[in-house]
Design a protein around this motif. Structure first.
Motif, PDB file in Angstrom:
ATOM      1  N   PRO A 354     -14.072  18.443  -6.990  1.00  0.00           N
ATOM      2  CA  PRO A 354     -14.190  17.008  -6.686  1.00  0.00           C
ATOM      3  C   PRO A 354     -13.008  16.195  -7.160  1.00  0.00           C
ATOM      4  N   ALA A 355     -12.309  16.647  -8.205  1.00  0.00           N
ATOM      5  CA  ALA A 355     -11.181  15.863  -8.714  1.00  0.00           C
ATOM      6  C   ALA A 355     -10.064  15.754  -7.690  1.00  0.00           C
ATOM      7  N   ASN A 356      -9.856  16.807  -6.903  1.00  0.00           N
ATOM      8  CA  ASN A 356      -8.785  16.786  -5.914  1.00  0.00           C
ATOM      9  C   ASN A 356      -9.023  15.726  -4.850  1.00  0.00           C
ATOM     10  N   ARG A 357     -10.283  15.473  -4.524  1.00  0.00           N
ATOM     11  CA  ARG A 357     -10.590  14.481  -3.498  1.00  0.00           C
ATOM     12  C   ARG A 357     -10.413  13.056  -3.999  1.00  0.00           C
ATOM     13  N   ARG A 358     -10.215  12.888  -5.274  1.00  0.00           N
ATOM     14  CA  ARG A 358     -10.045  11.549  -5.838  1.00  0.00           C
ATOM     15  C   ARG A 358      -8.579  11.181  -6.026  1.00  0.00           C
ATOM     16  N   LEU A 359      -7.671  12.062  -5.647  1.00  0.00           N
ATOM     17  CA  LEU A 359      -6.255  11.765  -5.794  1.00  0.00           C
ATOM     18  C   LEU A 359      -5.760  10.931  -4.621  1.00  0.00           C
ATOM     19  N   TRP A 360      -4.679  10.221  -4.847  1.00  0.00           N
ATOM     20  CA  TRP A 360      -4.081   9.352  -3.836  1.00  0.00           C
ATOM     21  C   TRP A 360      -3.568  10.180  -2.670  1.00  0.00           C
ATOM     22  N   ARG A 361      -3.475   9.570  -1.492  1.00  0.00           N
ATOM     23  CA  ARG A 361      -3.060  10.286  -0.286  1.00  0.00           C
ATOM     24  C   ARG A 361      -1.620  10.779  -0.345  1.00  0.00           C
ATOM     25  N   GLY A 362      -0.776  10.146  -1.166  1.00  0.00           N
ATOM     26  CA  GLY A 362       0.573  10.649  -1.381  1.00  0.00           C
ATOM     27  C   GLY A 362       1.578  10.273  -0.321  1.00  0.00           C
ATOM     28  N   THR A 363       1.404   9.141   0.361  1.00  0.00           N
ATOM     29  CA  THR A 363       2.376   8.677   1.347  1.00  0.00           C
ATOM     30  C   THR A 363       2.757   7.228   1.044  1.00  0.00           C
ATOM     31  N   VAL A 506       6.942  -6.622   5.858  1.00  0.00           N
ATOM     32  CA  VAL A 506       6.727  -6.705   7.300  1.00  0.00           C
ATOM     33  C   VAL A 506       5.286  -6.396   7.683  1.00  0.00           C
ATOM     34  N   ALA A 507       4.738  -5.301   7.139  1.00  0.00           N
ATOM     35  CA  ALA A 507       3.432  -4.825   7.583  1.00  0.00           C
ATOM     36  C   ALA A 507       2.270  -5.326   6.734  1.00  0.00           C
ATOM     37  N   LYS A 508       2.496  -5.552   5.435  1.00  0.00           N
ATOM     38  CA  LYS A 508       1.410  -5.957   4.536  1.00  0.00           C
ATOM     39  C   LYS A 508       1.880  -7.066   3.612  1.00  0.00           C
ATOM     40  N   PRO A 509       2.196  -8.241   4.167  1.00  0.00           N
ATOM     41  CA  PRO A 509       2.705  -9.334   3.323  1.00  0.00           C
ATOM     42  C   PRO A 509       1.709  -9.827   2.290  1.00  0.00           C
ATOM     43  N   ALA A 510       0.418  -9.561   2.476  1.00  0.00           N
ATOM     44  CA  ALA A 510      -0.571  -9.985   1.486  1.00  0.00           C
ATOM     45  C   ALA A 510      -0.408  -9.241   0.166  1.00  0.00           C
ATOM     46  N   MET A 511       0.310  -8.114   0.171  1.00  0.00           N
ATOM     47  CA  MET A 511       0.536  -7.351  -1.054  1.00  0.00           C
ATOM     48  C   MET A 511       1.707  -7.900  -1.867  1.00  0.00           C
ATOM     49  N   GLU A 655      -6.865  -3.147  -0.315  1.00  0.00           N
ATOM     50  CA  GLU A 655      -6.129  -1.981   0.176  1.00  0.00           C
ATOM     51  C   GLU A 655      -6.760  -0.667  -0.267  1.00  0.00           C
ATOM     52  N   LEU A 656      -7.642  -0.698  -1.261  1.00  0.00           N
ATOM     53  CA  LEU A 656      -8.313   0.532  -1.668  1.00  0.00           C
ATOM     54  C   LEU A 656      -9.150   1.103  -0.531  1.00  0.00           C
ATOM     55  N   SER A 657      -9.649   0.244   0.354  1.00  0.00           N
ATOM     56  CA  SER A 657     -10.453   0.733   1.476  1.00  0.00           C
ATOM     57  C   SER A 657      -9.602   1.387   2.545  1.00  0.00           C
ATOM     58  N   ASN A 658      -8.271   1.275   2.454  1.00  0.00           N
ATOM     59  CA  ASN A 658      -7.362   1.923   3.401  1.00  0.00           C
ATOM     60  C   ASN A 658      -6.571   3.059   2.756  1.00  0.00           C
ATOM     61  N   GLY A 659      -7.033   3.539   1.628  1.00  0.00           N
ATOM     62  CA  GLY A 659      -6.341   4.619   0.954  1.00  0.00           C
ATOM     63  C   GLY A 659      -5.534   4.183  -0.249  1.00  0.00           C
ATOM     64  N   GLY A 660      -5.357   2.865  -0.424  1.00  0.00           N
ATOM     65  CA  GLY A 660      -4.603   2.363  -1.567  1.00  0.00           C
ATOM     66  C   GLY A 660      -3.109   2.351  -1.317  1.00  0.00           C
ATOM     67  N   GLU A 661      -2.420   1.449  -2.001  1.00  0.00           N
ATOM     68  CA  GLU A 661      -0.962   1.339  -1.898  1.00  0.00           C
ATOM     69  C   GLU A 661      -0.309   1.826  -3.182  1.00  0.00           C
ATOM     70  N   ILE A 665      -0.866   1.554  -7.665  1.00  0.00           N
ATOM     71  CA  ILE A 665      -0.798   2.613  -8.676  1.00  0.00           C
ATOM     72  C   ILE A 665       0.200   2.242  -9.764  1.00  0.00           C
ATOM     73  N   LEU A 666       1.358   1.725  -9.356  1.00  0.00           N
ATOM     74  CA  LEU A 666       2.371   1.323 -10.327  1.00  0.00           C
ATOM     75  C   LEU A 666       1.861   0.186 -11.203  1.00  0.00           C
ATOM     76  N   TRP A 667       1.148  -0.744 -10.609  1.00  0.00           N
ATOM     77  CA  TRP A 667       0.592  -1.880 -11.369  1.00  0.00           C
ATOM     78  C   TRP A 667      -0.396  -1.404 -12.426  1.00  0.00           C
ATOM     79  N   LEU A 668      -1.300  -0.483 -12.054  1.00  0.00           N
ATOM     80  CA  LEU A 668      -2.284   0.004 -13.012  1.00  0.00           C
ATOM     81  C   LEU A 668      -1.621   0.868 -14.084  1.00  0.00           C
ATOM     82  N   LEU A 669      -0.562   1.592 -13.735  1.00  0.00           N
ATOM     83  CA  LEU A 669       0.160   2.370 -14.735  1.00  0.00           C
ATOM     84  C   LEU A 669       0.739   1.452 -15.808  1.00  0.00           C
ATOM     85  N   VAL A 670       1.284   0.302 -15.399  1.00  0.00           N
ATOM     86  CA  VAL A 670       1.811  -0.663 -16.366  1.00  0.00           C
ATOM     87  C   VAL A 670       0.690  -1.240 -17.219  1.00  0.00           C
TER      88      VAL A 670
END
Length: 683
Positions: A354-363, A506-511, A655-661, A665-670
């Motif tokens: 199950p842990a593998n399914r909780r990892l980020w999509r990696g793109t 261009v694609a996600k200015p709300a971020m 964005e978590l509902s679309n796989g996350g940006e 991840i960088l924000w939470l790491l900080v």
């Protein structure tokens, strides 16, 4: 005649078709709903969205239709028995409650719908099941109760997700460090134990960490091991997705356990009672209606069993068991709970991974302006978009790409370079003691004495989106024109971050923080495109001539649905290099190395952003230093940190509902880095 035939067909099979459609939509949501945390393709995302919207409307319409048309004859009396199943369907599967973040805020509307639909189902049962026999009445009541609690569970989950707040000021366990030898399952349990840090970031509350007691083994601990800390953050975001978009906040509680028990017992009892009713043989039910009833009963029971098994074997349950074992530390109950976790739950979960399914999509999304300006405009999609006035939309959709690793740079290497940069002394001073970022490039420029002459106005005195456009173009120009022997990894990671920030613009200015200006990049892009077409190709109409095979029927669908991202063929890269050479040679100010103030050319107009970018690139090249590319990389990292911290929290959550940006991840790491400093844990 045709209209009469359709009307007769609808009267005979309308309710049956709608009930089966409602059940099929529940199965579809169950199968594909959980995949959203890792990202879905556009087609699957659209299909899931349609299924989510259709599921409620289909169940509500069918329930209303039943209140009017069911029970007309004894052979159709089973149609009234299906009303409680529609309440069960309105409750939805365990892995989908909200499709978008806004659905959680509409929980009161769902509560009102719950009351109305429960009354509607009760009316159907009261009116049409009075003479159906005791056994069928009991089966209907059992399913009615199960449907109410399941629908109520969904409404309560929406409310919990909307009101999900960390307890400000509540003391939680000390920050636990990671070990280099930790497995994925151990990291997942650690993500649960430190989930309060993630939640506090999303709702802007503070968590008081209890001090960590002295530990003799602390020198062996390494809190920010590159790959593991990213896994920890990705898993925490996956848990946050569960909290916001699934029933996790309700299922893994004592009342969630009660709801599961009532629903499972009620469905099982209904199946048994219905089977006993049919075994008597004194009925005139149609075979099709009986088959549909069995499908609904068996399907509901299977879905409940799957939901119960997933709940019991989830990491939420494992974490709950371990937490209880800690509460009863030293007692027999603690030993029993530890045995339950390590020898029962862990052994059952191990083959599922199950842990593998909780990892980020990696793109990581990619968008490059020079790539866009040198594109082939003879394609069918470009022509159709230009004809209907949607060229900008088509360019954003078709010429955006993704980066998931290359021969010269893997995702692990990218994360490692980013983490290495953040851990440097300059960034440590910036993100460690402070809880927020206040600069977006100027801090790094001021820290490095050798770059004092670089134009700080490009990151200080203008809007962030303009800074991104200028530094994006300047980065490409510098990379193409620089003759220094830079490391291939550094070149690639700098280009990837530059393209990623442009993709967000261009694609996600709300971020990105600040106003959403969706057109700030359009004017520079069109000017660059004109330069390419007129001054480099030499013929303004050359790029719009029909290319051989552009209307080949076999290639039409492939062209329409193909994404031609910037990480493409060597031909497009050679064209971008040619455009960069032309821009650098002919479209830059003399004495650009002295440009250190806000240029007048930007006063009231954004037409010359590309010229300022050329000036910046020439200024950086004029320095002639081998570490200039590292400076550019540092500026992009600081821009990302600033954008991540000042981005609206709802945008991160959405964005978590679309796989996350990746910026999330960088924000939470900080955020984790900040807690390390606050708790005085040496890295």
């Amino acid at each position: 005649m045709a209209a009469g035939g359709v009307s007769h067909l609808w009267r005979e099979w309308g309710i049956q078709s709608l009930v089966l459609l409602s059940f099929a939509l529940q199965v579809l949501l169950l199968v594909f709903g959980g995949m959203r945390r890792c990202g879905l393709s556009t087609s699957l995302r659209v299909a899931l969205w349609l299924a989510y919207l259709s599921a409620d409307s289909t169940a509500i319409y069918t329930l209303g239709h039943l209140s009017i048309t069911s029970g007309g004859s004894r052979e159709h009396q089973l149609a009234a028995f299906w009303a409680p199943f529609l309440l069960l369907h309105l409750g939805g599967p365990y892995n989908v409650t909200a499709y978008a973040l806004e659905d959680n805020r509409l929980w009161l509307r769902h509560l009102q719908t719950l009351v109305v639909q429960v009354l509607g189902a009760a009316y159907v049962l009261y009116k049409y099941m009075a003479d159906s026999g005791t056994l069928l009445q009991l089966a209907s009541i059992s399913m009615f109760v199960a449907g109410i609690v399941k629908y109520g569970e969904r409404t309560w989950a929406l409310k919990r997700a909307n009101d999900n707040k960390s307890s400000s000021g509540k003391a939680v366990g000390p920050y636990e460090l990671l070990r280099q030898d930790m497995g994925d399952d151990e990291i997942l349990l650690r993500a649960h134990s430190q989930f309060a840090i993630c939640k506090s970031g999303f709702d802007d509350t503070k968590v008081v960490m209890r001090p960590k007691p002295p530990d003799e083994d602390s020198p062996r601990l390494f809190p920010f091991y590159d790959e593991d800390i990213f896994k920890l953050v990705e898993m925490e975001l996956s848990l946050m997705y569960d909290t916001l978009y699934t029933k996790a906040a309700v299922i893994h509680t004592w009342y969630g356990f009660c709801i599961h028990s009532i629903s499972l017992v009620g469905t099982s009892a209904a199946l048994c009672l219905f089977r006993l009713r049919l075994s008597r043989g004194d009925h005139a039910y149609k075979r099709v209606d009986v088959a549909i009833s069995y499908i609904l009963l068996a399907g509901a029971l299977v879905l409940e069993v799957i939901s119960a098994c997933r709940a019991v074997l989830s990491s939420w349950t494992c974490c709950f068991v371990l937490r209880k074992a800690e509460d009863y530390s030293g007692s027999t109950r603690a030993a029993w709970l530890e045995w339950l976790h390590y020898y029962v739950l862990s052994s059952l979960r191990k083959p599922l991974k199950p842990a593998n399914r909780r990892l980020w999509r990696g793109t990581i999304g990619q968008y490059n302006m020079l790539h866009l300006c040198t594109r082939d405009r003879t394609g069918l999609g470009s022509k159709l978009a230009a004809k209907i006035g949607q060229e900008d939309w088509w360019n954003k959709l078709h010429f955006s790409g993704t980066f998931c690793g290359s021969d010269s740079l893997s995702m692990q290497q990218l994360k490692g370079l980013l983490f290495k940069m953040i851990r440097q002394d300059g960034f440590a001073k910036l993100v460690g003691p402070l809880s927020t970022m206040t600069t977006r490039g100027s801090f790094i420029l001021e820290q490095k004495q050798a770059f004092k002459g670089v134009a700080k106005w490009t990151v200080l005195n203008i809007e962030l989106d303009e800074s991104i456009v200028i530094w994006h173009i300047a980065t490409d120009l510098f990379i193409w024109e620089s003759k220094a022997g830079h490391e291939v990894e550094l070149i690639e990671v700098t280009r990837v971050l530059s393209n990623y920030m442009m993709f967000l613009l261009v694609a996600k200015p709300a971020m990105l923080p600040g106003r959403e200006r969706r057109t700030v990049h359009l004017t520079p892009s069109r000017i660059l495109e004109t330069i390419w077409r007129v001054h480099i190709l030499g013929d303004e109409d050359k790029s719009v001539r029909a290319s051989p095979g552009s209307w080949n029927k076999c290639c039409v669908l492939k062209e329409l649905f193909h994404h031609e991202g910037p990480n493409g063929s060597t031909i497009t890269q050679a064209q971008r290099e040619k455009l960069a050479e032309t821009l650098f040679a002919n479209w830059s100010y003399e004495g650009a190395q002295q440009l250190d103030s806000y240029p007048e050319v930007l006063e009231g107009s954004r037409d010359e952003l590309y010229t300022c970018a050329s000036n910046l690139a020439k200024q950086l090249l004029h320095l002639g230093r081998p570490d200039t590319l590292e400076l550019i990389f540092s500026v992009w990292v600081e821009m990302m940190l600033y954008a991540a911290d000042h981005c609206p929290r709802d945008s991160h959550a959405r964005e978590l509902s679309n796989g996350g940006e990746f910026i999330t991840i960088l924000w939470l790491l900080v955020q984790h880095w900040t807690y390390v400093y606050k708790n005085k844990i040496a890295c």
